[in-house]
Design a protein around this motif. Structure first.
Motif, mmCIF file in Angstrom:
data_model
loop_
_atom_site.group_PDB
_atom_site.id
_atom_site.type_symbol
_atom_site.label_atom_id
_atom_site.label_comp_id
_atom_site.label_asym_id
_atom_site.label_seq_id
_atom_site.Cartn_x
_atom_site.Cartn_y
_atom_site.Cartn_z
ATOM 1 N N VAL A 94 0.829 -1.170 0.098
ATOM 2 C CA VAL A 94 -0.086 -0.066 0.071
ATOM 3 C C VAL A 94 0.711 1.273 -0.014
ATOM 4 C CG1 VAL A 94 -1.623 1.317 1.250
ATOM 5 C CG2 VAL A 94 -1.772 -1.180 1.111
ATOM 6 N N CYS A 117 2.415 -3.373 4.332
ATOM 7 C CA CYS A 117 1.182 -3.711 4.262
ATOM 8 C C CYS A 117 0.600 -3.927 2.553
ATOM 9 C CB CYS A 117 0.547 -2.694 4.741
ATOM 10 S SG CYS A 117 -1.303 -2.897 5.017
ATOM 11 N N TYR A 128 -2.908 -4.814 0.132
ATOM 12 C CA TYR A 128 -4.591 -5.175 0.096
ATOM 13 C C TYR A 128 -4.810 -5.330 -1.414
ATOM 14 C CZ TYR A 128 -9.210 -3.703 0.052
ATOM 15 O OH TYR A 128 -10.480 -3.665 -0.067
ATOM 16 N N THR A 148 -5.747 -1.286 6.178
ATOM 17 C CA THR A 148 -6.499 -2.111 5.298
ATOM 18 C C THR A 148 -7.733 -1.187 5.252
ATOM 19 O OG1 THR A 148 -5.410 -4.077 5.800
ATOM 20 C CG2 THR A 148 -7.480 -4.255 4.860
ATOM 21 N N GLN A 200 -8.250 1.662 2.891
ATOM 22 C CA GLN A 200 -8.600 1.641 1.480
ATOM 23 C C GLN A 200 -9.801 1.056 0.753
ATOM 24 O OE1 GLN A 200 -5.318 1.961 0.417
ATOM 25 N NE2 GLN A 200 -4.761 2.093 2.631
ATOM 26 N N GLY A 217 -6.580 -7.791 3.819
ATOM 27 C CA GLY A 217 -5.167 -7.051 3.886
ATOM 28 C C GLY A 217 -4.371 -7.990 4.649
#
Length: 344
Positions: free
Chosen positions: A207, A213, A215, A297, A300, A309
């Protein structure tokens, strides 16, 4: 009967050792050392101390990477006290033997570190030099259970606070110098194994602005407009480890299917209080905070979207883990769906 005689002999040895002590001011570990020496004389008279003063009872060489100072070490272990009582362990089989097995708990290797002052001195002394696949059964005297570092065995005796002597049966399963890179590698493997979900998503596709992270949208939203900062939304979610073990969910069927159902809990969508930025998000009427990876998460997502996520432990529960279900340094997965507000 032999056990009774053995215990009696140990008591005699301990008393004899105590009786020979001079009536002078003792260091913090003198009494412990007399007891420990008597126990060793009775149970392992031929085993001599090594390094800073640990005792190696059994050893099997490994053939993988060597554990060095300032490493992160994945280990399986069983710890017992000097009476033979198991006090801690990592393996499912041990839990089953003790009648303590729970399908909700995590079993498997845990991460120890060999950084100075982050691990008991005696345990670090045992680990450094081991290789992946290697095993040791060791006795660590109580004065080596300190997290402080000294140069000599004598200094540990003179300065460390009293701990509890323990027997470790420990196996090294992996080692790394960079735990974050290691976790990203685990995530990469998970994504590759679930290409039907993630497609061509790679660890490089984290992300934006949030390393570690990832997603993936599973169901498109009905509206791509961002939520106003004073909005409350409702979600269902399921949290998992990379091995697929579910540790939390708002969905009753998922809880029952994964043996984590609790009759005292209400399984229903959770309220999320939106904010100006992801770190403002809170959960429930009590405005509880949430781990960063979960919040990122959610950030988004849009109206009635469903997504997944995956994030590494610095955005989760870090080195501490959470209870008996999430170990330290564990990447996490959350499947989240934004749903209608539940009816009263």
């Amino acid at each position: 009967m032999k056990k009774i005689f053995k215990t009696a002999a140990f008591v005699v040895l301990a008393l004899a050792a105590a009786g020979c002590a001079k009536a002078v001011t003792e260091g913090p570990n003198e009494a412990n050392k007399r007891y420990f020496d008597a126990w060793m004389e009775l149970n392992h008279p031929d085993v001599k101390p090594t390094g800073i003063g640990i005792y190696i009872l059994e050893e099997e060489a490994g053939n993988g990477a060597e554990v060095k100072k300032d490493n992160y070490v994945y280990v399986d272990y069983t710890i017992t006290d000097l009476q033979g009582n198991i006090t801690s362990y990592t393996r499912k089989e041990t839990a089953e033997q003790l009648g303590e097995y729970s399908k909700a708990d995590y079993y498997g290797p845990k991460v120890l570190t060999t950084f100075e002052n982050t691990i008991q001195a005696g345990l670090a002394d045992a680990l450094i030099g081991m290789k992946v696949g290697g095993r040791k059964k060791i006795i660590i005297p109580s004065w080596l259970m300190t997290y402080k570092s000294y140069d000599t065995p004598e200094e540990y005796l003179e300065n460390s606070s009293s701990g509890t002597s323990a027997v470790y049966d420990i196996t090294v399963t992996d080692v790394t110098t960079d735990i974050s890179k290691y976790e990203i590698g685990e995530i990469s493997h998970y994504i590759a194994e679930n290409i039907d979900i993630f497609g061509r998503l790679t660890p490089a596709d984290s992300v934006k602005g949030h390393y570690g992270c990832y997603y993936k949208q599973l169901t498109a939203p009905v509206d791509t407009t961002s939520f106003p900062s004073d909005t409350s939304i409702y979600i269902n979610y399921t949290g998992k480890l990379l091995n697929g073990q579910v540790f939390d969910t708002t969905i009753e069927k998922v809880a029952k299917d994964n043996n984590i159902y609790s009759a005292s809990r209400a399984y229903e969508p959770t309220k999320i209080n939106w904010g100006e930025k992801y770190s403002d998000l809170t959960m429930g009427s009590s405005n509880s905070s949430m781990i960063s990876g979960f919040a990122i998460t959610l950030w988004q997502m849009r109206a009635f979207e469903k997504g997944i996520g995956v994030f590494y432990s610095p955005l989760g529960y870090s080195y501490n883990g959470s209870g008996s279900t999430i170990p330290g340094y564990a990447p996490l997965i959350f499947e989240i769906e934004i749903v209608e507000e539940p009816e009263d």
